[in-house]
Design a protein around this motif. Structure first.
Motif, PDB file in Angstrom:
ATOM      1  N   GLU A 120      24.848   2.014  -5.644  1.00 19.14           N
ATOM      2  CA  GLU A 120      24.421   3.354  -5.243  1.00 19.14           C
ATOM      3  C   GLU A 120      25.314   4.421  -5.854  1.00 19.14           C
ATOM      4  OE1 GLU A 120      23.370   5.568  -1.022  1.00 19.14           O
ATOM      5  OE2 GLU A 120      25.124   4.275  -1.119  1.00 19.14           O
ATOM      6  N   GLN A 214      14.466  13.886   6.273  1.00 22.13           N
ATOM      7  CA  GLN A 214      14.926  12.852   5.346  1.00 22.13           C
ATOM      8  C   GLN A 214      13.738  12.126   4.755  1.00 22.13           C
ATOM      9  OE1 GLN A 214      18.383  10.415   6.231  1.00 22.13           O
ATOM     10  NE2 GLN A 214      17.245   8.584   5.676  1.00 22.13           N
ATOM     11  N   THR A 216      12.693   9.096   1.562  1.00 26.67           N
ATOM     12  CA  THR A 216      13.084   8.128   0.543  1.00 26.67           C
ATOM     13  C   THR A 216      11.901   7.887  -0.377  1.00 26.67           C
ATOM     14  OG1 THR A 216      14.705   7.028   1.954  1.00 26.67           O
ATOM     15  CG2 THR A 216      13.880   5.780   0.085  1.00 26.67           C
ATOM     16  N   ALA A 229      15.721   3.654  -5.726  1.00 27.61           N
ATOM     17  CA  ALA A 229      15.464   4.192  -4.391  1.00 27.61           C
ATOM     18  C   ALA A 229      16.238   5.493  -4.270  1.00 27.61           C
ATOM     19  CB  ALA A 229      15.886   3.202  -3.317  1.00 27.61           C
ATOM     20  N   THR A 231      17.054   8.870  -1.983  1.00 23.31           N
ATOM     21  CA  THR A 231      17.022   9.367  -0.606  1.00 23.31           C
ATOM     22  C   THR A 231      17.683  10.730  -0.517  1.00 23.31           C
ATOM     23  OG1 THR A 231      17.092   7.120   0.285  1.00 23.31           O
ATOM     24  CG2 THR A 231      17.679   8.898   1.785  1.00 23.31           C
ATOM     25  N   ALA A 233      18.173  14.097   2.422  1.00 23.93           N
ATOM     26  CA  ALA A 233      17.961  14.685   3.742  1.00 23.93           C
ATOM     27  C   ALA A 233      18.238  16.179   3.656  1.00 23.93           C
ATOM     28  CB  ALA A 233      18.871  14.031   4.773  1.00 23.93           C
ATOM     29  N   PHE A 288      22.277  13.891  -2.160  1.00 26.46           N
ATOM     30  CA  PHE A 288      21.215  12.901  -2.258  1.00 26.46           C
ATOM     31  C   PHE A 288      21.822  11.635  -2.855  1.00 26.46           C
ATOM     32  CE2 PHE A 288      21.069  15.612  -5.993  1.00 26.46           C
ATOM     33  CZ  PHE A 288      20.941  14.739  -7.062  1.00 26.46           C
TER      34      PHE A 288
END
Length: 293
Positions: A120, A214, A216, A229, A231, A233, A288
């Protein structure tokens, strides 16, 4: 110059110009970030500051003075400084100066934090208003472009879909390019995957009104199941974009704290839809994350 972050899974490169993420490469050689072919789109993942999108007549007004400004502002074309760095984290910083104050009459400190954790990468926006009295009015957003032919050059956009969670119907803000028409939203059904095609972007970006919740998004191809992926918020808007009619196998997922001018905007920055007002000595923080598989 380029800053490099590295762990057991990924090698990340960030250009000092624009603090632009230019590469995320897995140890098996898969490159996840669009490599900026100038014949199609000559950028990788620019930061949009102090504006997101196009301004009406490419200008804005503050206190009865008019300032010209190009699409997405100027930060993406300026040199940032790496003010803190280790193998898996860097802070890139840009400060207002006499040059920026001539075209954008606000003091600011803009910091982009990049943090690598396993598979990530987290990108964090920090905007500081160093002024002792005056509010800072600004927009900010991301524009990362992600390759779709991951691990196989034969994979096409049409082999890829985007899954969105939560699965629901969102409001989509129409574009009367290059301006927005938020008073006439249309429905965007995310209860089923979005199958990507180039023609999907013939009218420019798909803009979702997130209202800060939020969300995804997962891009995944049907050949080998590699993807991203993504994501975010608290972003009020999110753009999904790929170029058209010039085409290439990448898609941009764009979290925005701000939006292009509306079709009937009067040009006064204080009245702009989505503008952030940051009080003197205050700090704005949003982020993010991108997971690569």
């Amino acid at each position: 110059m380029t800053v490099t972050l590295k762990n057991d899974y990924l090698t990340v490169q960030i250009n000092e110009k624009g603090a632009e993420l230019s590469s995320v490469k897995a140890n098996d050689g898969i490159e996840y970030i669009w490599q900026a072919d100038p014949a199609v789109w000559g950028r990788h993942a620019p930061v949009l500051f102090p504006f997101v999108g196009r301004l009406k007549d490419d200008q804005f007004q503050v206190e009865d003075q008019t300032y010209p400004m190009g699409q997405h502002g100027f930060a993406r074309d300026m040199d940032f400084e790496a003010v803190e760095q280790d193998d898996q984290h860097v802070i890139m910083e840009l400060n207002s100066d006499t040059e920026t104050l001539q075209k954008f009459p606000f003091e600011f400190k803009l910091r982009l934090h990049f943090t690598l954790k396993d598979h990530e990468l987290i990108e964090h926006y920090e905007v500081v208003n160093p002024d002792s009295k005056k509010d800072l009015l600004f927009s900010i957003g991301g524009h990362p472009g992600f390759n779709l032919n991951l691990g196989d050059n034969q994979i096409q956009m049409e082999d890829t879909h985007i899954r969105i969670a939560p699965k629901q119907v969102y409001n989509q803000i129409p574009l009367k390019a290059p301006y927005t028409d938020p008073k006439n939203p249309i429905k965007f059904d995310a209860t089923t995957p979005l199958d990507l095609t180039h023609a999907l972007f013939k009218d420019d970006a798909i803009i979702l009104d997130l209202k800060g919740e939020q969300i995804t998004l997962m891009t995944e191809n049907e050949v080998n199941n590699h993807g991203i992926a993504f994501t975010v918020a608290n972003a009020p808007y999110l753009g999904i974009w790929s170029p058209y009619p010039a085409t290439a196998n990448f898609v941009c997922l764009e979290p925005w704290w701000g939006i292009a001018d509306t079709v009937n905007f009067n040009g006064e920055l204080k009245d702009k839809l989505g503008v952030n007002r940051l009080a003197a000595q205050e700090t704005f923080n949003q982020e993010f994350s991108m997971s690569f598989f």
